[in-house]
Design a protein around this motif. Structure first.
Motif, PDB file in Angstrom:
ATOM      1  N   ASP A  12       0.816  -1.210   0.000  1.00 18.23           N
ATOM      2  CA  ASP A  12       0.000   0.000   0.000  1.00 18.23           C
ATOM      3  C   ASP A  12       0.853   1.264   0.000  1.00 18.23           C
ATOM      4  N   VAL A  13       1.994   1.220   0.677  1.00 18.49           N
ATOM      5  CA  VAL A  13       2.904   2.365   0.656  1.00 18.49           C
ATOM      6  C   VAL A  13       3.424   2.584  -0.766  1.00 18.49           C
ATOM      7  N   ASP A  14       3.783   1.496  -1.445  1.00 18.66           N
ATOM      8  CA  ASP A  14       4.236   1.618  -2.832  1.00 18.66           C
ATOM      9  C   ASP A  14       3.126   2.152  -3.729  1.00 18.66           C
ATOM     10  N   ARG A  15       1.912   1.675  -3.509  1.00 17.13           N
ATOM     11  CA  ARG A  15       0.773   2.183  -4.285  1.00 17.13           C
ATOM     12  C   ARG A  15       0.650   3.699  -4.122  1.00 17.13           C
ATOM     13  N   LEU A  16       0.747   4.156  -2.875  1.00 15.42           N
ATOM     14  CA  LEU A  16       0.620   5.583  -2.610  1.00 15.42           C
ATOM     15  C   LEU A  16       1.692   6.369  -3.337  1.00 15.42           C
ATOM     16  N   PHE A  17       2.944   5.952  -3.225  1.00 13.17           N
ATOM     17  CA  PHE A  17       4.025   6.737  -3.818  1.00 13.17           C
ATOM     18  C   PHE A  17       4.015   6.668  -5.342  1.00 13.17           C
ATOM     19  N   ARG A  18       3.591   5.553  -5.919  1.00 20.18           N
ATOM     20  CA  ARG A  18       3.427   5.526  -7.376  1.00 20.18           C
ATOM     21  C   ARG A  18       2.321   6.489  -7.793  1.00 20.18           C
ATOM     22  N   THR A  19       1.233   6.509  -7.022  1.00 20.50           N
ATOM     23  CA  THR A  19       0.104   7.359  -7.369  1.00 20.50           C
ATOM     24  C   THR A  19       0.454   8.837  -7.252  1.00 20.50           C
ATOM     25  N   LEU A  20       1.341   9.198  -6.340  1.00 24.99           N
ATOM     26  CA  LEU A  20       1.756  10.592  -6.204  1.00 24.99           C
ATOM     27  C   LEU A  20       2.448  11.116  -7.452  1.00 24.99           C
ATOM     28  N   GLY A  21       2.963  10.223  -8.276  1.00 29.79           N
ATOM     29  CA  GLY A  21       3.597  10.635  -9.520  1.00 29.79           C
ATOM     30  C   GLY A  21       5.055  11.013  -9.389  1.00 29.79           C
TER      31      GLY A  21
ATOM     32  N   LEU B 161       6.523  -4.731  -7.906  1.00 22.78           N
ATOM     33  CA  LEU B 161       7.034  -6.054  -7.569  1.00 22.78           C
ATOM     34  C   LEU B 161       6.857  -6.302  -6.073  1.00 22.78           C
ATOM     35  N   ILE B 162       6.402  -7.519  -5.731  1.00 26.55           N
ATOM     36  CA  ILE B 162       6.126  -7.869  -4.343  1.00 26.55           C
ATOM     37  C   ILE B 162       6.968  -9.084  -3.961  1.00 26.55           C
ATOM     38  N   LYS B 163       7.754  -8.955  -2.912  1.00 31.45           N
ATOM     39  CA  LYS B 163       8.588 -10.064  -2.461  1.00 31.45           C
ATOM     40  C   LYS B 163       7.720 -11.248  -2.042  1.00 31.45           C
ATOM     41  N   GLY B 164       7.940 -12.393  -2.677  1.00 26.92           N
ATOM     42  CA  GLY B 164       7.225 -13.613  -2.308  1.00 26.92           C
ATOM     43  C   GLY B 164       5.827 -13.726  -2.880  1.00 26.92           C
ATOM     44  N   GLU B 165       5.387 -12.730  -3.646  1.00 25.40           N
ATOM     45  CA  GLU B 165       4.043 -12.772  -4.211  1.00 25.40           C
ATOM     46  C   GLU B 165       4.063 -12.281  -5.653  1.00 25.40           C
ATOM     47  N   ALA B 166       2.928 -12.442  -6.322  1.00 32.46           N
ATOM     48  CA  ALA B 166       2.812 -11.992  -7.700  1.00 32.46           C
ATOM     49  C   ALA B 166       2.843 -10.464  -7.764  1.00 32.46           C
ATOM     50  N   PRO B 167       3.364  -9.914  -8.852  1.00 29.17           N
ATOM     51  CA  PRO B 167       3.387  -8.452  -9.001  1.00 29.17           C
ATOM     52  C   PRO B 167       1.968  -7.878  -9.049  1.00 29.17           C
ATOM     53  N   ILE B 168       1.881  -6.602  -8.748  1.00 26.82           N
ATOM     54  CA  ILE B 168       0.621  -5.869  -8.815  1.00 26.82           C
ATOM     55  C   ILE B 168       0.673  -4.945 -10.031  1.00 26.82           C
ATOM     56  N   LEU B 169      -0.361  -5.009 -10.856  1.00 26.52           N
ATOM     57  CA  LEU B 169      -0.484  -4.081 -11.978  1.00 26.52           C
ATOM     58  C   LEU B 169      -1.341  -2.908 -11.516  1.00 26.52           C
ATOM     59  N   LEU B 170      -0.773  -1.721 -11.497  1.00 30.63           N
ATOM     60  CA  LEU B 170      -1.443  -0.535 -10.971  1.00 30.63           C
ATOM     61  C   LEU B 170      -1.802   0.392 -12.124  1.00 30.63           C
ATOM     62  N   THR B 171      -3.081   0.723 -12.239  1.00 36.55           N
ATOM     63  CA  THR B 171      -3.549   1.674 -13.246  1.00 36.55           C
ATOM     64  C   THR B 171      -3.605   3.050 -12.620  1.00 36.55           C
ATOM     65  N   LEU B 172      -2.858   3.985 -13.188  1.00 35.03           N
ATOM     66  CA  LEU B 172      -2.775   5.341 -12.665  1.00 35.03           C
ATOM     67  C   LEU B 172      -3.467   6.301 -13.626  1.00 35.03           C
ATOM     68  N   ARG B 173      -4.275   7.185 -13.057  1.00 32.03           N
ATOM     69  CA  ARG B 173      -4.988   8.168 -13.876  1.00 32.03           C
ATOM     70  C   ARG B 173      -4.613   9.580 -13.425  1.00 32.03           C
ATOM     71  N   ARG B 174      -4.685  10.480 -14.366  1.00 32.85           N
ATOM     72  CA  ARG B 174      -4.332  11.869 -14.086  1.00 32.85           C
ATOM     73  C   ARG B 174      -5.329  12.802 -14.752  1.00 32.85           C
ATOM     74  N   SER B 175      -5.819  13.767 -13.973  1.00 36.87           N
ATOM     75  CA  SER B 175      -6.695  14.806 -14.515  1.00 36.87           C
ATOM     76  C   SER B 175      -5.861  16.055 -14.769  1.00 36.87           C
ATOM     77  N   PRO B 176      -6.446  17.091 -15.375  1.00 36.57           N
ATOM     78  CA  PRO B 176      -5.689  18.344 -15.530  1.00 36.57           C
ATOM     79  C   PRO B 176      -5.256  18.957 -14.197  1.00 36.57           C
ATOM     80  N   HIS B 177      -5.890  18.538 -13.103  1.00 34.46           N
ATOM     81  CA  HIS B 177      -5.502  19.048 -11.783  1.00 34.46           C
ATOM     82  C   HIS B 177      -4.363  18.252 -11.159  1.00 34.46           C
ATOM     83  N   GLY B 178      -4.087  17.033 -11.673  1.00 38.09           N
ATOM     84  CA  GLY B 178      -3.017  16.231 -11.112  1.00 38.09           C
ATOM     85  C   GLY B 178      -3.395  14.773 -10.996  1.00 38.09           C
ATOM     86  N   PRO B 179      -2.535  13.955 -10.374  1.00 42.49           N
ATOM     87  CA  PRO B 179      -2.806  12.517 -10.230  1.00 42.49           C
ATOM     88  C   PRO B 179      -4.090  12.266  -9.428  1.00 42.49           C
TER      89      PRO B 179
END
Length: 803
Positions: free
Chosen positions: A104-113, A360-378
């Protein structure tokens, strides 16, 4: 039989000795090398590195490129694991080595852009600019060390693969730095919840404009549903947990001041600074004395950045504090009912930008994360799966919306020996917002609030989540740097910066999440005394001051009410100690323990029933609560006093009775029945935590502490944590304390909270921790004579032979 037993015993002893020898050899291979001769490729001439009694390297090179290549090498041998962790946090790659709990921490930081922004910025870098050349050499030094030495112990324990460090890593870390300042994730959802769910009467305690335009309003088409609140709650919690989970420091606040020569004993300016940052092992700053023809600096550096964020030499120096300006807006978007990937923007439906990333997740399958961005930002609500049905909330962030040449800014600030040069360097800092407090031996002092300040439409209050379907959510550009708050050589003879709300002469609005004004008031109270001539000795008492007026300010309207409530003789004695308390947080003092528990119970007793568990927990981590509690205490008619979980309507006195009882009961259960055992240092302790400490019993091996800690919330000696129940684990405080008198800057003083090295069992892993907590200082050697006199070993780096 006896012979057999003797043989077995001998074999056992041999095995134990062999295992011990193997362990000793293993640990020896991990230690920094601080003596002898080593070769580095791409050096053009030998570089000498003299290590002093604290393990600080004094690096002398024949040119700047060699200097920074050597800096990268010695920085890596002390801090390679810290470098690895901070780049993984910034780029959303922690789960790859720490497992699914960090997904979840990785999800957050990827989403921040941050990752995508760093990649794009690195691709556009001018590799011929001075700052880029320095960065390239520094990173090469890191990589040469990594390529030629065994990995740190933590790499072995976690199975971290080696890979080169790049400019993208450095740029991503600058994004993490900017993010760690941002309070919007914690504050804006909480305040919007108060406004939308509770009403104007409850908002009054926060002293915010109820009628602000351009903010998300209940009943509009973009009003947020329960799923959206749930996602924002998760983000608010993650924003607080992320850095702690990775064991990496977050920036919290700071003190800095500069005194002109007429206010000092020496007749020359004096500079003081102590940035307030989360404690960790290793500590955030790496000290290094850099010297090459035409350049010298004693600098405090961060992982993966070759330019010092704090520094001085004989001619000039500077410190920084956090500006605390609001450079991040949360924007709720209006979606097209027929297309969830379109939002209403400037009068039409526009497509969201969409791309995918793999975690990439240690010991588990990778997570595919779909990121979207509006004109205001991520779209930050995409940080979590199952976002269907959630109102998309975008994040507009100055860091992502400006050029932000922060590497150039600090490269130039490292060389800024005049007001003009320092001002010019500060103007290139766009995000995070920083107060640069500067002084030089020529007699000048200056302060610049350095940031790109966005121009928001009139009457827009960014304390709340904004409505993306209206033009009020857009930005009209940025104000000029000359409009920012700043001062140069003020008539009062000193400048103080302590994260308080500044007032620019230009009249430009500066919204932000500022710290309590009690700390700057205390500093100003000490420094304005014209009868005192300041030097590096008496200035220590200001940095170590553990007193402020916040506690007495909160208690003043409540003491008469409590005096009618508290009847037990022992408890009345405790109440009297609070009434006489001057706000000082020394380790043997009992009133600060009583007050800080009371403060938490006051917040909980008044607000938890309305806010709910999750939002109340988020509120505890905001500065908005610090400001609200004195207003609440003074307002006998506030609706917060009523407990919504009971049929009766409680008064302030009713709630205070519950609060006092809960305070005493908790302290007795936690610290003992006898109040003489409630000394502040028993309840308020500092442990420097390592990223691996979450895995027991590694905490006993890697952590440093605990220590009984003086200081408290918003005292100058700001050793503190979020408002909460006793006992209190100090989470942040002065990350160093520096004092520099420019009559002779070679006599400057400083301290590292733990030690210079991040390598377990190294002599400098924790050699300053006890001195730090006791309020001690160490010399920062700058002159050639002092460096020579205090050199403990010398490492010579030589060019590799040509093939």
């Amino acid at each position: 039989m006896k012979r057999t037993l003797k043989i077995l015993a001998l074999l056992l002893v041999t095995l134990i000795v062999a295992a011990g020898a193997a362990a000793a050899w293993y640990l020896h291979t991990k230690q920094p090398q601080r003596a002898g001769t080593l070769t580095l490729t791409k050096l053009t001439a030998p570089v000498s590195v003299n290590f002093d009694e604290r393990g600080v390297p004094h690096i002398r090179a024949e040119n700047e490129i060699d200097l920074y290549r050597a800096l990268g090498y010695v920085h890596a041998q002390d801090r390679l694991f810290q470098m690895e962790m901070v780049r993984r946090l910034a780029q959303g790659e922690l789960a790859e080595v720490l497992g699914p709990k960090l997904a979840d921490v990785d999800r957050l930081f990827r989403t921040l852009g941050i990752r995508a922004h760093a990649e794009a910025t690195a691709a556009q870098m001018d590799l011929q600019s001075p700052s880029s050349k320095v960065l390239t050499a520094y990173l090469d030094g890191i990589n040469q060390y990594q390529d030629t030495h065994p990995a740190p112990m933590e790499f072995d324990l976690l199975g971290i693969p080696k890979r080169p460090f790049t400019a993208q890593d450095t740029l991503a870390v600058s994004g993490y730095l900017a993010y760690s300042f941002a309070a919007a994730f914690r504050t804006e959802p909480a305040l919007t919840f108060v406004r939308d769910k509770l009403g104007a009467g409850y908002l009054k305690a926060f002293d915010l404009d109820w009628h602000a335009e351009g903010v998300l309003k209940p009943g509009t088409t973009t009003a947020m549903n329960p799923q959206t609140w749930q996602k924002l709650d998760q983000i608010a919690q993650l924003s607080q947990q992320a850095l702690a989970a990775a064991g990496l420091p977050r920036f919290e606040g700071s003190n800095a001041w500069a005194l002109s020569g007429r206010r000092t004993a020496s007749g020359k300016p004096l500079l003081a600074g102590d940035p307030h940052i989360d404690f960790s092992v290793p500590s955030v700053w790496y000290e290094a004395h850099l010297s090459a023809p035409g350049f010298e600096l004693y600098g405090h550096l961060q992982a993966l950045n070759p330019s010092a964020l704090l520094g001085h030499n004989q001619q000039f120096g500077w410190s920084v504090t956090m500006f605390q300006n609001d450079d991040m807006d949360l924007v709720a978007e209006k979606t097209n009912p027929d297309n969830a990937n379109q939002i209403w923007y400037q009068g039409q439906w526009v497509d969201l930008q969409i791309h995918e990333e793999t975690i990439l997740i240690k010991g588990e399958a990778p997570i595919l994360l779909t990121l979207r961005r509006s004109p205001h930002g991520p779209i930050i609500t995409d940080a979590f799966p199952q976002s269907l049905g959630t109102t998309p909330v975008a994040m507009w962030w100055t860091f992502l919306e400006t050029d932000n040449p922060i590497l150039d800014a600090f490269y130039e600030l490292n060389r800024a020996d005049t007001l003009e040069k320092a001002r010019g360097a500060a103007s290139k800092i766009h995000a995070p917002g920083l107060n640069v407090v500067w002084a030089n031996a020529a007699g000048n002092i200056g302060w610049w609030a350095a940031a790109k300040l966005p121009i928001r439409p009139d009457n827009v209050n960014p304390n709340f989540i904004l409505d993306g379907s209206t033009s009020e959510a857009d930005k009209l550009g940025f104000y000029r740097f000359s409009d920012n708050p700043q001062e140069e050589n003020p008539a009062r003879g000193y400048i103080v910066s302590a994260n308080h709300q500044p007032k620019p002469n230009s009249g430009v609005p500066v919204p932000g999440y500022y710290n309590l004004y009690d700390r700057v008031q205390r500093l100003n109270e000490r420094l304005r005394d014209e009868s005192i001539k300041w030097d590096v000795t008496n200035s220590q008492s200001v940095q170590l001051d553990s007193q402020n007026g916040y506690g007495p300010r909160v208690l003043k309207p409540l003491l008469p009410v409590l005096n009618d409530i508290v009847t037990d003789p022992l408890e009345r004695a405790l109440l009297q100690s609070l009434a006489k308390w001057d706000g000082n947080h020394t380790v043997n003092n009992i009133p600060p323990t009583l007050f800080n528990q009371f403060l938490y119970e006051l917040a909980r007793g008044a607000m938890a029933d309305e806010m709910g568990e999750i939002q109340f927990k988020n509120l505890l981590g905001t500065r908005a609560l610090d400001f609200a509690l004195p207003r609440l205490a003074a307002d006998a008619n506030s609706p917060w006093w009523d407990n919504r979980n009971t049929p009766a309507v409680e008064s302030r006195a009713d709630t205070l009775k519950v609060v006092w009882r809960a305070t005493i009961d908790h302290l007795q259960a936690t610290l003992g029945k006898n109040p003489t055992d409630w000394g502040w240092g028993k309840a308020h302790t500092l442990t420097h935590g390592h990223p691996l400490a979450a895995q027991k019993p590694l905490d006993r091996l890697f952590n440093v502490g605990p220590f009984a800690a003086p200081g408290g919330r918003e005292t100058p000696n700001n050793l503190s944590s979020a408002i909460g129940p006793a006992p209190w684990a100090v989470s942040y405080g002065p990350s160093t304390r520096r004092l520099i008198d420019f009559a002779d800057a070679s006599q400057s003083l400083g301290i590292n909270p733990v030690g210079q090295s991040g390598v377990l069992f190294d002599a400098h892993y924790k050699d300053q921790a006890q001195t730090y907590i006791e309020g001690g200082y160490m010399p920062q050697h700058l002159s050639a004579a002092d460096v020579k006199a205090n050199t403990r070993s010398t490492l010579t780096l030589t060019p590799a032979a040509a093939h």
